[in-house]
Design an enzyme around this catalytic site. Structure first.
Site, short mmCIF file in Angstrom:
data_model
loop_
_atom_site.label_atom_id
_atom_site.label_comp_id
_atom_site.label_asym_id
_atom_site.label_seq_id
_atom_site.Cartn_x
_atom_site.Cartn_y
_atom_site.Cartn_z
N ASP A 244 0.83 -1.21 0.00
CA ASP A 244 0.00 0.00 0.00
C ASP A 244 0.86 1.26 0.00
O ASP A 244 1.65 1.48 0.91
CB ASP A 244 -0.89 0.01 1.25
CG ASP A 244 -1.86 1.18 1.23
OD1 ASP A 244 -2.90 1.06 0.55
OD2 ASP A 244 -1.58 2.22 1.87
N TYR B 164 2.33 10.03 -0.16
CA TYR B 164 3.37 9.54 0.77
C TYR B 164 4.76 9.93 0.26
O TYR B 164 5.74 9.85 1.00
CB TYR B 164 3.32 8.02 0.95
CG TYR B 164 2.02 7.48 1.53
CD1 TYR B 164 1.06 8.33 2.07
CD2 TYR B 164 1.78 6.12 1.55
CE1 TYR B 164 -0.12 7.83 2.59
CE2 TYR B 164 0.59 5.61 2.07
CZ TYR B 164 -0.35 6.47 2.58
OH TYR B 164 -1.52 5.97 3.10
N LYS C 141 -2.80 5.71 -4.51
CA LYS C 141 -4.00 6.53 -4.28
C LYS C 141 -3.87 7.90 -4.93
O LYS C 141 -2.76 8.46 -4.99
CB LYS C 141 -4.21 6.73 -2.76
CG LYS C 141 -4.13 5.44 -1.95
CD LYS C 141 -4.50 5.63 -0.49
CE LYS C 141 -4.14 4.42 0.35
NZ LYS C 141 -2.73 4.40 0.81
N HIS D 291 -8.05 8.86 -2.44
CA HIS D 291 -7.51 8.85 -1.07
C HIS D 291 -8.52 9.36 -0.03
O HIS D 291 -8.70 8.75 1.02
CB HIS D 291 -6.23 9.69 -1.04
CG HIS D 291 -5.28 9.30 0.04
ND1 HIS D 291 -3.91 9.35 -0.10
CD2 HIS D 291 -5.49 8.84 1.29
CE1 HIS D 291 -3.33 8.95 1.02
NE2 HIS D 291 -4.27 8.63 1.89
#
Ligand SMILES: NC(=O)c1ccc[n+]([C@@H]2O[C@H](COP(=O)([O-])OP(=O)(O)OC[C@H]3O[C@@H](n4cnc5c(N)ncnc54)[C@H](OP(=O)(O)O)[C@@H]3O)[C@@H](O)[C@H]2O)c1
Length: 275
Positions: free
Chosen positions: A45, A50, A75, A108
């Site tokens: 994931d 990020y 995402k 997201h």
């Protein structure tokens, strides 16, 4: 050691436990992902926000595990919602990951004030039809927001990734997902922001099964029908977290794990904004 899989409503397989990668940077993610694949993880994931998609891709590229055995999730971040912006953002994620296709692409956060999640979803359907994404999902969506996607496009998500742990068990959201055939993934499954793993009753249950409190919590997710995605950068804890398919919690232990004060630690999908 590998997690069993479930078949999603679109026919694709999803491992019953995966590796979270927030807040790893690129080099940490490259090492952690390669190591996790080596010990048997097959669900990874990440997210554009990020900032570690390149590292995740590097971990995949340097591992010996064949690409088609790995389920890679990323995402769409808030600032890229909207039809055209989603297409562009996906192309960038794909390039950073260094992959031909992404297995699972999620919105997201819904960001209802922007009111762009339906347009974003339409672009994601296009990406799936173009063969660039296998499965479409959402994260942090409410039943009303999911129903709107279905009403306006005829396509529902196969996964909803939500905050879920023994301090926030999300019973009604899980029930809705199950009714709709949506797999619920649990983020922050070990309740990172609380002292959950240090609580005495979990230690007692863990001792009964010769496992750790973390394994008790992850087993609770699995037996609840939730796919947890614990983050760990430690090879030892990665192995420990994956090793939860060889014991069973009793009904009363399941109830005990969930019997604690309830509160979310992250945002409320109806109001939370992150871009
Ligand atoms: N969709 C969303 O909005 C959203 C939001 C938040 C997170 N996520 C995803 O969900 C993943 C997991 O959530 P999270 O990382 O916030 O929290 P988490 O998985 O509940 O907890 C991770 C923390 O627990 C430690 N840990 C891992 N295994 C352990 C064990 N067996 N015993 C004790 N400590 C352990 C980790 O440290 P070490 O690394 O040192 O082991 C890390 O500090 C994220 O990485 C991300 O991929 C999604």
């Amino acid at each position: 050691m590998q997690a069993p899989t479930t078949t999603m409503t679109d026919g694709h397989e999803l491992p019953l436990l995966g590796l979270g990668t927030y807040p790893m940077d690129d080099s940490e993610a490259a090492e952690a992902v390669r190591g996790a694949l080596d010990v048997g993880y097959r669900l990874i994931d990440t997210a554009a926000s990020y900032g570690n998609e390149a590292g995740v891709g590097q971990g995949i590229a340097t591992s010996d595990v064949p690409r088609d055995e790995i389920v890679v999730t990323t995402k769409l971040r808030g600032e890229h919602q909207g039809y055209e912006a989603t297409l562009r953002a996906f192309a960038q994620s794909r390039e950073r990951l260094g992959l031909e296709y992404v297995d699972l692409y999620l919105i997201h956060w819904p960001l209802p004030r922007l009111d762009l999640y339906v347009d974003s979803w339409k672009a994601m359907i296009q990406l799936r039809d173009d063969g660039l994404v296998n499965s479409l999902g959402v994260s942090n969506f409410t039943p009303e927001q999911i129903a709107r996607l279905v009403d306006e496009t005829g396509v529902g998500p196969v996964v909803n990734q939500i905050e879920l742990h023994p301090h926030f068990v999300q019973e009604s959201m899980r029930a809705y997902d199950a009714e709709q055939g949506i797999v619920t993934e649990g983020w922050q499954p070990l309740a990172r922001k609380t002292d959950l793993l240090a609580q005495a009753d979990l230690a007692e249950i863990a001792e009964q099964h010769s496992v750790t409190p973390g394994q008790v919590v992850l087993r609770w997710h699995v037996q609840s029908g939730v796919v947890p995605i614990p983050k760990s950068s430690s090879p030892q804890r990665q192995r420990e977290n994956l090793d939860v398919f060889g014991f069973t919690l009793s009904e009363s232990e399941m109830a005990r794990v969930a019997d604690r004060p309830q509160a979310r630690s992250g945002g409320d999908p109806d109001t939370h904004e992150e871009f």
